[in-house]
Scaffold this active site. Structure first.
Site, PDB file in Angstrom:
ATOM      1  N   GLY A 133      53.179  -6.064  14.254  1.00 59.36           N
ATOM      2  CA  GLY A 133      52.526  -5.603  15.479  1.00 59.36           C
ATOM      3  C   GLY A 133      51.603  -6.667  16.032  1.00 59.36           C
ATOM      4  O   GLY A 133      50.382  -6.586  15.900  1.00 59.36           O
ATOM      5  N   SER A 135      52.645  -8.787  19.287  1.00 57.82           N
ATOM      6  CA  SER A 135      52.782  -8.845  20.744  1.00 57.82           C
ATOM      7  C   SER A 135      52.398  -7.538  21.405  1.00 57.82           C
ATOM      8  O   SER A 135      52.563  -6.457  20.837  1.00 57.82           O
ATOM      9  CB  SER A 135      54.228  -9.161  21.119  1.00 57.82           C
ATOM     10  OG  SER A 135      54.555 -10.450  20.732  1.00 57.82           O
ATOM     11  N   GLU A 251      55.891 -17.362   8.582  1.00 56.67           N
ATOM     12  CA  GLU A 251      57.049 -17.084   9.415  1.00 56.67           C
ATOM     13  C   GLU A 251      57.752 -18.357   9.861  1.00 56.67           C
ATOM     14  O   GLU A 251      58.956 -18.382  10.045  1.00 56.67           O
ATOM     15  CB  GLU A 251      56.633 -16.264  10.654  1.00 56.67           C
ATOM     16  CG  GLU A 251      57.796 -16.051  11.607  1.00 56.67           C
ATOM     17  CD  GLU A 251      57.546 -15.046  12.711  1.00 56.67           C
ATOM     18  OE1 GLU A 251      56.424 -14.533  12.818  1.00 56.67           O
ATOM     19  OE2 GLU A 251      58.490 -14.790  13.464  1.00 56.67           O
TER      20      GLU A 251
END
Lengths: 385, 328
Positions: A133, A135, A251
């Site tokens: 969560g 963007s 990421e």
């Protein structure tokens, strides 16, 4: 000032990681669904709880997490091999993907002991799937502008606002959300915190977003006065920005950024071999191999820095940017190649696969930080800003 | 260690003024003697032969340094040539270079097109299938390319040059030449990058250094990506434990660095503005070489085909498996 470039010295995977590769290949030989290439090309987006649980039974979900929490205590080299084999096979990885790569390491690093004991074993057993969560509508690359807010209550927190581009939200149990706990959007990075949100709570609404390929992996998630317990906060209140920066480094640093269109490339070469037309494209095939060999070496190098305990945030951004450029060039080149002769009969699987990959390829340089953001990070790493 | 030692010599003896003088036809003797007197010709030679017995992996940083100093003599080639000739035949004195190719004309002449340092080399090594030929520069007809500052020349011989030859596995010379130039390219690109970054910090426009403009920052970031890729691609062609660069890794190295050279040269000039193309500014010493070395021993158009054909013949179904076999 160009110390950054000194960090790109050749490294290699250790023999135990290569030995592990054989295990992964054996597993895939017996567990890969028999899907056509255009389905396997969705690897990142392919969702199979059953497949993820079969991996978890082998200890391969949350494999870098400590054994005491159900992980395998393996290092980033083994994870590199696992991810490489999964993506090259086109395995449906998205169910456990986020928890394995980001949420698990985040909870391990910033969570309380109770949070670790509660969430990490569920992640490693593929019983808890996570979504991201970050963007929000209109935030995009301006991540610090988030307006979703959690306010203090007697029992914990009350959450209101909405998140968007959330992959797999309808099929996940939890979201780790970056929200504002003090100040206003104009306060930017200050006053942001991260919460683990149980998506089954009252007040959570999830709306799927259908994409141009006909899939609905993305979604928009609405929080309407969602009551969160005290222990939903992860890490420090107000420390959300620092935490999310570290999470994004997870990421960006893996081999994930090289293989998004690899199914298409392998299938195209396979078609050329079968039709006997490979020689006409030999330089193009060679160029892809030349670039992939180099990018893979760069990615292994960043992985080796992780294993040594470094935090190669800028290096990872550099590899991600040049890696996504490679991933995006594959469908562009193949689309042109298959239609160089309008009279040629095109393999139907190839046609569908190149169409799918071409349609979604623009997202490769959006997810996990846009090209422009990454180039800014590299420039900062070079001392230009 | 050897890289730092040779950098010390290059800093004194291979200044931009020296590079310009040699390119203009001046004698390379002072520079060459300084390097050979310090023992740098024998880097790969065995310790029994008075050499340093470096592995290829240890030679790599030396080559990066040579590239960064726009080396105007065939030092990289001579070091490699001496290693190839050792135990095969007597190593001749002077500057040795590699011919990228060898053709036999109907009239019996031997022709080696566009030989790096063909205008000044004392001897040329050329490969003809499984044979390594040693060709004397003195008896060659040398036809310079006519490119400003270039020492590349097409060389031809009327003599029967077959008299001096030895066996060498086919493709060895070409892989070595490709690998050497990949490393020289990576070294030159690294230096071009450093100069460009420095210039972006120093040069002011519109009241601030141009490196503060986002458009410039993004160009330099892209340049950094391709220089990093080039360094690692070139390094992969120089593993420890083998006498000559492995063919596939060399092919990948030359293809990748040659492709990057164009982009790196163009971004560096874009950031430098018109100053970069002037004779007096040192950037041109390097960007001219980026193009010359991109062409030397085959461009990416050649090497990508070699890699592609090797992939198709490998029997590997997956490109990643093939690529991995090139990286070990």
């Amino acid at each position: 000032m160009t110390a950054l470039l000194n960090h790109f010295r050749l490294a290699s995977l250790p023999p135990e990681a290569e030995a592990f590769r054989e295990e992964v290949k054996d597993f895939l030989a017996s567990h890969m669904p028999d899907s056509p290439p255009d389905v396997r090309a969705r690897s990142w987006m392919g969702f199979s709880a059953e497949f993820s649980r079969a991996m978890a039974e082998r200890g391969w979900v949350g494999m870098t997490l400590p054994q005491e929490y159900g992980g395998a205590s393996l290092n980033a080299f083994s994870r590199f091999v696992l991810v490489e084999e999964l993506l090259v096979a086109g395995a449906p990885v998205s169910a456990h993907w986020i928890a394995d790569r980001q949420s698990g390491p985040l909870i391990l690093k910033y969570g309380t002991d109770a949070q670790r004991r509660f969430y990490l074993p569920k992640i490693c057993a593929a019983q808890a799937f996570f979504c991201i969560g970050m963007s929000e509508p209109n935030s995009g690359s301006d991540l610090a502008s988030v307006g979703t807010r959690a306010t203090r209550t007697d029992k914990g927190w009350r959450l209101s606002g909405r998140k968007i581009w959330t992959t797999n939200a309808p099929r996940c149990q939890y979201m780790i959300a970056l929200v504002r706990t003090s100040g206003k959007p104009e306060d930017r990075q200050r006053g942001l915190s991260q919460f683990i949100v149980d998506l089954s709570l009252p007040g959570v609404t999830i709306r799927p977003i259908r994409d141009l390929a006909g899939d609905a992996h993305f979604s928009e998630v609405f929080f309407d006065d969602v009551e969160l317990a005290d222990d939903a906060l992860i890490g420090q209140e107000g420390g959300g920005w620092e935490q999310v920066t570290a999470e994004l480094a997870f990421e960006r640093s893996g081999p994930e950024r090289l293989y998004s269109s690899i199914m298409l490339l392998d299938h195209w070469i396979d078609c050329l071999r079968r039709s006997g037309d490979a020689e006409a494209h030999v330089a193009v095939i060679g160029r892809f191999a030349t670039h992939l060999a180099t990018l893979r070496n760069m990615s292994v190098t960043v992985t080796s820095q992780l294993v040594q305990g470094a935090s190669p945030v800028v290096e990872a951004a550099l590899v991600k940017d040049i890696g996504t450029e490679f991933e995006q060039s594959i469908p562009a080149v193949i689309e042109a190649a298959i239609a160089a002769d309008p009279l040629a009969v095109v393999d139907a699987d190839l046609y569908r696969t190149v169409a799918y990959v071409s349609q979604v390829a623009p997202t490769y340089s959006l997810r996990g930080g846009t090209r422009e953001i990454l180039r800014g990070m590299i420039a900062r790493g070079l001392g230009l800003r | 260690m050897f890289a730092e030692a040779i950098e010390e010599i290059l800093k004194d003896q291979c200044t931009p003024a020296v590079v310009r003088a040699i390119e203009a036809g001046g004698s390379p003797a002072v520079l060459w003697n300084a390097i050979s007197d310090a023992g740098f010709l024998e880097l790969l030679a065995s310790e029994n032969d008075g050499g340093a017995a470096l592995s290829l992996a240890e030679l790599f940083p030396v080559l990066i340094a040579l590239g960064g100093y726009a080396i105007p003599v065939p030092l990289a080639q001579s070091v490699a040539a001496r290693a190839l000739l050792a135990d095969r035949m007597t190593i001749p004195e002077g500057m040795l270079t590699f011919a990228p190719g060898l053709r036999r004309l109907n009239d019996g002449r031997l022709v080696c097109p566009v030989v790096p340092f063909g205008t000044i080399a004392d001897h040329v090594l050329a490969q003809d299938e499984g044979r390594l030929l040693l060709l004397p520069g003195a008896s060659a007809t040398r036809t310079a390319t006519g490119v400003h500052g270039s020492m590349v020349a097409t060389m031809s011989w009327q003599i029967d040059a077959d008299s001096i030859h030895t066996d060498l596995a086919a493709g060895t010379l070409s892989a070595f030449g490709a690998a050497l130039h990949a490393a020289l390219l990576a070294g030159a690109m690294r230096r071009v990058f450093d100069m460009t970054l420095q210039y972006a910090n120093d040069r002011s426009q519109f009241g601030k250094s141009i490196g503060k403009f986002q458009a410039i920052q993004h160009q330099i970031s892209v340049m950094a990506e391709h220089v990093a890729a080039s360094l690692i691609a070139a390094e992969a062609a120089f593993p420890a434990g083998v006498p000559t660069p492995p063919p596939l890794a060399s092919a990948i190295a030359k293809a990748r660095t040659s492709e990057a050279a164009v982009l790196v040269a163009s971004i560096s000039h874009a950031v430098h503005g018109a100053i970069g193309v002037t004779e007096e500014y040192d950037l041109q010493l390097l960007t001219r070489r980026l193009h010359e070395w991109r062409i030397a021993h085959g461009s990416e158009a050649h090497w990508n085909q070699i890699v592609g054909r090797s992939l198709l013949q490998s029997g590997q179904d997956r490109i990643v498996d093939f690529v991995r076999s090139a990286s070990v």
